[in-house]
Design a protein around this motif. Structure first.
Motif, PDB file in Angstrom:
ATOM      1  N   MET A 111       1.011  -1.329  -0.076  1.00 41.47           N
ATOM      2  CA  MET A 111      -0.031   0.033   0.118  1.00 41.47           C
ATOM      3  C   MET A 111       0.863   1.187   0.035  1.00 41.47           C
ATOM      4  O   MET A 111       1.969   1.220   0.483  1.00 41.47           O
ATOM      5  N   ASN A 112       0.278   2.296  -0.414  1.00 44.61           N
ATOM      6  CA  ASN A 112       0.992   3.469  -0.547  1.00 44.61           C
ATOM      7  C   ASN A 112      -0.088   4.719  -0.698  1.00 44.61           C
ATOM      8  O   ASN A 112      -0.772   4.510  -1.686  1.00 44.61           O
ATOM      9  N   HIS A 113      -0.071   5.865   0.042  1.00 44.79           N
ATOM     10  CA  HIS A 113      -1.087   6.944  -0.042  1.00 44.79           C
ATOM     11  C   HIS A 113      -2.436   6.449  -0.219  1.00 44.79           C
ATOM     12  O   HIS A 113      -3.155   6.922  -0.850  1.00 44.79           O
ATOM     13  N   GLY A 114      -2.888   5.669   0.734  1.00 43.70           N
ATOM     14  CA  GLY A 114      -4.089   5.252   0.983  1.00 43.70           C
ATOM     15  C   GLY A 114      -4.648   4.189  -0.375  1.00 43.70           C
ATOM     16  O   GLY A 114      -5.850   4.025  -0.340  1.00 43.70           O
ATOM     17  N   ARG A 115      -3.962   3.926  -1.406  1.00 40.15           N
ATOM     18  CA  ARG A 115      -4.139   2.796  -2.112  1.00 40.15           C
ATOM     19  C   ARG A 115      -3.396   1.588  -2.246  1.00 40.15           C
ATOM     20  O   ARG A 115      -2.293   1.607  -1.574  1.00 40.15           O
ATOM     21  N   ILE A 116      -3.964   0.784  -3.091  1.00 36.74           N
ATOM     22  CA  ILE A 116      -3.163  -0.484  -3.228  1.00 36.74           C
ATOM     23  C   ILE A 116      -2.351  -0.544  -4.578  1.00 36.74           C
ATOM     24  O   ILE A 116      -3.040  -0.344  -5.355  1.00 36.74           O
ATOM     25  N   GLU A 117      -1.069  -0.882  -4.004  1.00 35.85           N
ATOM     26  CA  GLU A 117      -0.161  -0.685  -5.470  1.00 35.85           C
ATOM     27  C   GLU A 117      -0.319  -2.163  -6.221  1.00 35.85           C
ATOM     28  O   GLU A 117      -0.132  -2.242  -7.396  1.00 35.85           O
ATOM     29  N   GLN A 118       0.062  -3.103  -5.489  1.00 27.46           N
ATOM     30  CA  GLN A 118      -0.086  -4.468  -5.759  1.00 27.46           C
ATOM     31  C   GLN A 118      -0.302  -5.472  -4.718  1.00 27.46           C
ATOM     32  O   GLN A 118       0.194  -5.375  -3.523  1.00 27.46           O
ATOM     33  N   ALA A 119      -1.045  -6.551  -5.117  1.00 29.95           N
ATOM     34  CA  ALA A 119      -0.998  -7.613  -4.180  1.00 29.95           C
ATOM     35  C   ALA A 119      -0.899  -8.838  -4.899  1.00 29.95           C
ATOM     36  O   ALA A 119      -1.029  -9.303  -5.853  1.00 29.95           O
ATOM     37  N   GLY A 120      -0.139  -9.812  -4.032  1.00 31.94           N
ATOM     38  CA  GLY A 120       0.378 -11.080  -4.785  1.00 31.94           C
ATOM     39  C   GLY A 120       1.292 -11.744  -3.620  1.00 31.94           C
ATOM     40  O   GLY A 120       1.540 -11.424  -2.558  1.00 31.94           O
ATOM     41  N   SER A 121       1.950 -13.103  -4.120  1.00 28.75           N
ATOM     42  CA  SER A 121       2.798 -13.792  -3.286  1.00 28.75           C
ATOM     43  C   SER A 121       4.172 -13.069  -2.986  1.00 28.75           C
ATOM     44  O   SER A 121       4.285 -12.185  -4.081  1.00 28.75           O
ATOM     45  N   PRO A 122       4.832 -13.241  -2.112  1.00 32.33           N
ATOM     46  CA  PRO A 122       6.255 -12.488  -1.976  1.00 32.33           C
ATOM     47  C   PRO A 122       6.990 -12.697  -3.328  1.00 32.33           C
ATOM     48  O   PRO A 122       7.711 -11.709  -3.693  1.00 32.33           O
ATOM     49  N   ARG A 123       7.120 -13.879  -3.835  1.00 31.54           N
ATOM     50  CA  ARG A 123       7.971 -14.121  -5.106  1.00 31.54           C
ATOM     51  C   ARG A 123       7.507 -13.111  -6.373  1.00 31.54           C
ATOM     52  O   ARG A 123       8.154 -12.678  -7.065  1.00 31.54           O
ATOM     53  N   ASP A 124       5.845 -13.322  -6.485  1.00 29.62           N
ATOM     54  CA  ASP A 124       5.493 -12.709  -7.521  1.00 29.62           C
ATOM     55  C   ASP A 124       5.746 -11.070  -7.534  1.00 29.62           C
ATOM     56  O   ASP A 124       6.238 -10.686  -8.363  1.00 29.62           O
ATOM     57  N   LEU A 125       5.943 -10.549  -6.310  1.00 32.50           N
ATOM     58  CA  LEU A 125       5.927  -9.104  -6.124  1.00 32.50           C
ATOM     59  C   LEU A 125       7.419  -8.734  -6.300  1.00 32.50           C
ATOM     60  O   LEU A 125       7.823  -7.865  -7.201  1.00 32.50           O
ATOM     61  N   TYR A 126       8.359  -9.630  -5.919  1.00 33.25           N
ATOM     62  CA  TYR A 126       9.847  -9.457  -6.304  1.00 33.25           C
ATOM     63  C   TYR A 126      10.156  -9.512  -7.709  1.00 33.25           C
ATOM     64  O   TYR A 126      10.883  -8.869  -8.270  1.00 33.25           O
ATOM     65  N   GLU A 127       9.589 -10.797  -8.298  1.00 33.14           N
ATOM     66  CA  GLU A 127       9.855 -10.882  -9.691  1.00 33.14           C
ATOM     67  C   GLU A 127       8.934 -10.069 -10.504  1.00 33.14           C
ATOM     68  O   GLU A 127       9.812  -9.773 -11.947  1.00 33.14           O
ATOM     69  N   SER A 128       7.941  -9.909 -10.449  1.00 25.40           N
ATOM     70  CA  SER A 128       7.155  -9.255 -11.330  1.00 25.40           C
ATOM     71  C   SER A 128       6.381  -8.114 -10.649  1.00 25.40           C
ATOM     72  O   SER A 128       5.209  -7.994 -10.755  1.00 25.40           O
ATOM     73  N   PRO A 129       7.338  -7.097 -10.161  1.00 24.35           N
ATOM     74  CA  PRO A 129       6.461  -5.759  -9.651  1.00 24.35           C
ATOM     75  C   PRO A 129       5.786  -4.927 -10.738  1.00 24.35           C
ATOM     76  O   PRO A 129       6.268  -4.893 -11.991  1.00 24.35           O
ATOM     77  N   THR A 130       4.597  -4.418 -10.690  1.00 27.39           N
ATOM     78  CA  THR A 130       3.834  -4.087 -11.567  1.00 27.39           C
ATOM     79  C   THR A 130       3.990  -2.262 -11.762  1.00 27.39           C
ATOM     80  O   THR A 130       3.650  -1.718 -12.636  1.00 27.39           O
ATOM     81  N   ASN A 131       4.988  -1.804 -10.693  1.00 24.99           N
ATOM     82  CA  ASN A 131       5.102  -0.290 -10.956  1.00 24.99           C
ATOM     83  C   ASN A 131       6.461  -0.149 -10.253  1.00 24.99           C
ATOM     84  O   ASN A 131       6.977  -0.976  -9.359  1.00 24.99           O
ATOM     85  N   GLU A 132       6.824   1.139 -10.498  1.00 24.05           N
ATOM     86  CA  GLU A 132       8.150   1.659  -9.721  1.00 24.05           C
ATOM     87  C   GLU A 132       8.262   1.422  -8.329  1.00 24.05           C
ATOM     88  O   GLU A 132       9.195   1.105  -7.728  1.00 24.05           O
ATOM     89  N   PHE A 133       7.050   2.210  -7.532  1.00 24.66           N
ATOM     90  CA  PHE A 133       6.849   1.790  -6.194  1.00 24.66           C
ATOM     91  C   PHE A 133       7.142   0.411  -5.568  1.00 24.66           C
ATOM     92  O   PHE A 133       7.997   0.184  -4.871  1.00 24.66           O
ATOM     93  N   VAL A 134       6.484  -0.608  -6.145  1.00 27.98           N
ATOM     94  CA  VAL A 134       6.804  -1.946  -5.771  1.00 27.98           C
ATOM     95  C   VAL A 134       7.917  -2.514  -5.844  1.00 27.98           C
ATOM     96  O   VAL A 134       8.475  -3.032  -4.850  1.00 27.98           O
TER      97      VAL A 134
END
Lengths: 270, 261, 318
Positions: free
Chosen positions: C206-229
């Motif tokens: 989460m960032n600034h009251g919004r959800i940036e991305q949700a997923g498994s730890p591996r998903d987030l690390y390997e395929s972040p959908t944006n710069e913040f994540v």
């Protein structure tokens, strides 16, 4: 959205009942009496109000009250600060007891305070001082009942005051008196002012301790509250109400200024 | 510095208070005993206690409730309400007495209504309780608010998530958390209530053996040239004041704070 | 019980704490709400618990809409950041509180408390007061207290935030195992990405009251959908609009012409990991992460010029 809303509604009901009772109590004890006082004081219009508070006896009482309170708070500011200083920075046997006794004037019934002063400084005084029925008695009684205010507001500030600030100033070559004047007093000033304002408000309305020792002589030792008392006994309620409102306004202004000053002060600190 | 401070305290505070103990007992114990057992003295003492026994619990409930409202509630006019409950400290006791007479007295706002229902407030015990309650009103709320703030809302919310009702949370979590602050407020309220003179003097009518509290009795005895009677009653009140100080000191160890007003 | 949050919004005065937030936590899952302070993660947790009322949206626990239910009827266990112990009660009474306000018989409470205290390894401390416990013990007491009422959902606000590093490590491991044992749906809030990666099965960033991305730890690390994540979940190098992970930068043994030339400005030994700060021939600064062994083999030293192979950088359209 559906179901299970009962518990919250119940809690709300309890809360509303509680708030209602608090409101009724506050209204019965504070709001209505003050409203009645204001209504009575203005029942004859503004001119009547001015006439009541500018009658020679009322005016003398109000003037004496203001003057005595002003003198008393100056003495309180000086001695209260010294006492607070000694209680915080000095050390001597029995300090804890002395510290506890500072609150005695708050705990002692005011009529007893008056009697106590009369026992030592009245007729047949063992130390040969008799101030009974004089203006000095007014001052003495007011000093007694307002003693704790300055001490108790300065004490915690002195406790928190950083010793190292004074040491730094001394190490820079400042003499003790300079340190006191430039470093210590400015930090204590808000606390002294707050103690002074509370003393002043209290002194304006003081009654019990003055009854026995001043003799309540009109134009001489009669203060505002005693004048009000006299007018109530004579059934001239409009006069009593007018002077009451005048004293109340002064007290509220003093306390209002105090809360304004202390708010500004705390903003500075933050 | 030390001698100035202690000298000032000795002259203003200690010597006068010591003096009434001396004055009281200077003619031996017999006159003191006679004064203590005088019927009017006894009546005044019990009347004072009766008034305290009614006014203090009322003010305690009010003070705790008000503190909760001011510290936990969110509503418009909260600041004003905070000022309002402190108001009795800014008003002379005599003015409190007058204001109560103007509402509840024979010629006051509710005078006719009360008389019509056979209720006498002014010049009787209800009025004295009322006057005592007004002058000692702010103490409990004042002492409780900072303790309540320090306690925080976490443990109350924890109780709520565990299924406790508002009532259960108050009695089992909030009240135990603020109890020393409340007790401190109660001690100050009691001391003030016991010693109140000005307001009670006006609303009581000062009828000997009927509406005379212990402080009023002190004045009555003094003005009737019975100095032993006055001094004895004053000593009883002074002893109660000293007991108050002792209680305050024992309590500050629990609350870690002082500066009462 | 599964938790579903739909389009929840919450403001505090002018501050927008949550804006149109929707998440789904599966039955029995262990989920982390991860974000910097002020991202709205604690507010979201408190809304799920019923300690805060959302301005808009719905909260569903199991198959019940609980949006307007008070906290006390939601069946959630909540562990507060600073544990919120009842200081006037013993450990036993703290843990038994939820049962006692439900007026359960004393014997039953005693049995249940003993069972829980042994689960959180506080046996023998039942008669202590909170002031006599360490931070880690308080944390476990708070957990036992929340579990005593057999909540449908367990919520923890920064559960390890106030503990020192070593205790924190032990408790993380222990919470994970406890969850395997009792399998209650669990959501915890943290600002520490390492903690989220280590403990949670699912992470909501989460960032600034919004959800940036949700997923498994591996998903987030390997395929972040944006710069913040990408930058919140692990270390990054930023080159213009492009991002690359330091451990993806390969340092070549010799300048064989296949890589980019770079100057070593500094070598920092952090134990197993070695940080190599580099200046590329076009003047850009980046850093690479290598193992201690690699650094020894390559004989890296400051001032050395060598060649590096950069991976395809990730570019996020913003």
């Amino acid at each position: 959205m559906r179901r299970r809303r009962l518990p919250r509604a119940g809690a709300r009901g309890q809360g509303a009942l509680g708030k209602g009772l608090l409101g009724i109590y506050l209204t019965a004890l504070v709001l209505l009496p003050i409203a009645a006082l204001l209504a009575k004081s203005s029942s004859g219009g503004t001119s009547a109000f001015w006439r009541e508070i500018s009658s020679p006896e009322a005016l003398a009482a109000i003037k004496l009250t203001l003057a005595a309170s002003a003198i008393v708070v100056v003495i309180n500011a000086i001695f209260g600060t010294i006492i607070a200083w000694v209680l915080v920075r000095d050390d001597f046997p029995g300090k804890r007891v002395v510290n506890a006794l500072i609150d005695l004037p708050f705990a002692l019934p005011t009529i007893v305070a008056g009697l106590v002063l009369l026992a030592l400084y009245g007729k047949g005084s063992p130390v040969g001082i008799n101030v009974a029925f004089t203006r000095a008695a007014v001052g003495l009684a007011l000093l007694f009942v307002t003693l704790p205010f300055v001490v108790r507001s300065v004490q915690p500030v002195l406790l928190e005051l950083d010793f190292s600030m004074e040491e730094a100033a001394a190490s820079l070559g400042a003499r003790p008196l300079t340190v006191l004047r430039r470093i210590v007093l400015p930090s204590l000033l808000p606390a002294i002012i707050s103690g002074v304002a509370l003393s002043f408000a209290r002194a304006l309305g003081e009654f019990g301790s003055l009854v026995l020792i001043t003799g309540n002589l009109p134009f001489k030792t009669e203060v505002g509250s005693v004048y009000i008392f006299g007018q109530i006994q004579n059934d001239s309620l409009p006069a009593a109400a007018a002077v009451s409102v005048a004293l109340l306004v002064v007290a509220l202004v003093v306390l209002g200024v105090l809360s304004f000053v202390s708010q500004r002060q705390s903003r500075h600190v933050l | 510095m030390r001698s100035i401070a202690l000298g000032y305290l000795a002259l203003l505070l200690l010597a006068p208070v010591a003096m009434i103990f001396y004055r009281t007992f200077e003619h031996g114990l017999t006159p003191v005993w006679n004064s203590v057992t005088a019927p009017n003295a006894q009546h005044a003492f019990w009347l004072s206690l009766e008034i305290v026994a009614i006014a203090v619990p009322l003010n305690t409930a009010f003070g705790v409730g008000m503190a909760l409202l001011l510290e936990r509630g969110r509503f418009w006019g909260k600041g004003l309400l905070g000022v309002l409950i402190d108001l009795p400290f800014a008003i002379s006791p005599v003015v409190v007495g007058l204001a109560l007479v103007l509402v509840y007295g024979r010629t006051g706002w509710f005078g006719n209504w009360l008389a019509g229902h056979g209720i006498q407030v002014i010049f009787s015990v209800p009025g004295m309780v009322l006057a005592t309650a007004v002058v000692s009103l702010p103490f409990v709320a004042r002492e409780t608010i900072p303790v309540l703030r320090e306690l925080g809302t976490d443990s109350e919310q924890a109780a709520e998530t565990l299924g406790a009702s508002a009532w259960q949370t108050f009695w089992r979590v909030t009240l135990p958390g603020i109890r020393w602050g409340v007790v401190y407020g109660v001690v100050l309220t009691t001391a003030r209530a016991l010693g109140e003179f000005g307001a009670v003097s006006i609303v009581s009518g000062r009828i000997e053996g009927q509406t005379q509290t212990l402080p009023l009795y002190v004045q009555d005895r003094f003005e009737n040239f019975d100095s032993t009677g006055a001094y004895t009653a004053a000593v009883v009140l002074a002893l109660l004041a000293l007991a108050t100080l002792l209680a305050m000191n024992l309590l500050t160890r629990h609350t870690r704070r002082r500066t009462p007003v | 019980m599964a938790i579903e949050v739909r389009n929840v919004g919450k403001r505090f005065g002018d501050f927008v704490a949550l804006e149109d937030v929707s998440i789904r936590v599966g039955d029995g899952a262990l989920t982390a709400l991860l974000g910097p302070s002020g991202s709205g993660k604690s507010t979201l947790l408190r809304i799920i618990a019923g300690l805060e009322v959302p301005d808009s949206g719905e909260v569903v626990i199991g198959d019940q809409d609980v949006t307007h239910d008070p906290a006390r009827t939601r069946g959630v266990g909540f562990v507060f950041q600073h544990y919120a112990p009842f200081k006037n009660m013993t450990v036993h009474d703290n843990v038994g509180f939820g049962l006692s306000v439900r007026k359960r018989p004393k014997a039953e409470i005693g049995e249940r408390v003993a069972e829980l205290l042994s689960l959180v390894r506080l046996d023998g401390l039942a008669e202590r007061y909170p002031s006599q416990l360490s931070g880690g013990q308080l944390q476990r007491m708070a957990l036992a207290r929340a579990l005593a009422v057999q909540p449908q959902v367990l919520l923890l606000d920064e559960p390890f935030g106030a503990l020192d590093a070593q205790v924190r490590g032990e408790l993380r491991e222990w919470l994970r195992r406890l969850h395997d044992e009792i399998h209650v749906t669990t959501v915890f809030v943290t600002h520490d990405q390492e903690e989220a990666m280590e403990v949670a099965e699912q992470i909501v960033v989460m960032n600034h009251g919004r959800i940036e991305q949700a997923g498994s730890p591996r998903d987030l690390y390997e395929s972040p959908t944006n710069e913040f994540v990408m930058s919140f979940i692990g270390p990054v190098n930023r080159i213009g609009d492009a991002f690359l992970r330091p451990h993806d930068i390969q340092i070549l043994p010799e300048s064989d012409g296949s890589g980019t030339e770079a100057l070593i400005e500094r070598v920092v030994h952090l134990g197993f990991e070695v940080r190599v700060e580099l200046k590329l021939h076009d003047g850009r600064d980046i850093w690479a992460q290598v193992t201690r062994e690699e650094a020894q083999q390559l004989e890296l030293s400051e001032g050395q010029i060598l060649s590096v192979r950069l991976p395809a950088p990730r570019v996020f359209s913003s």
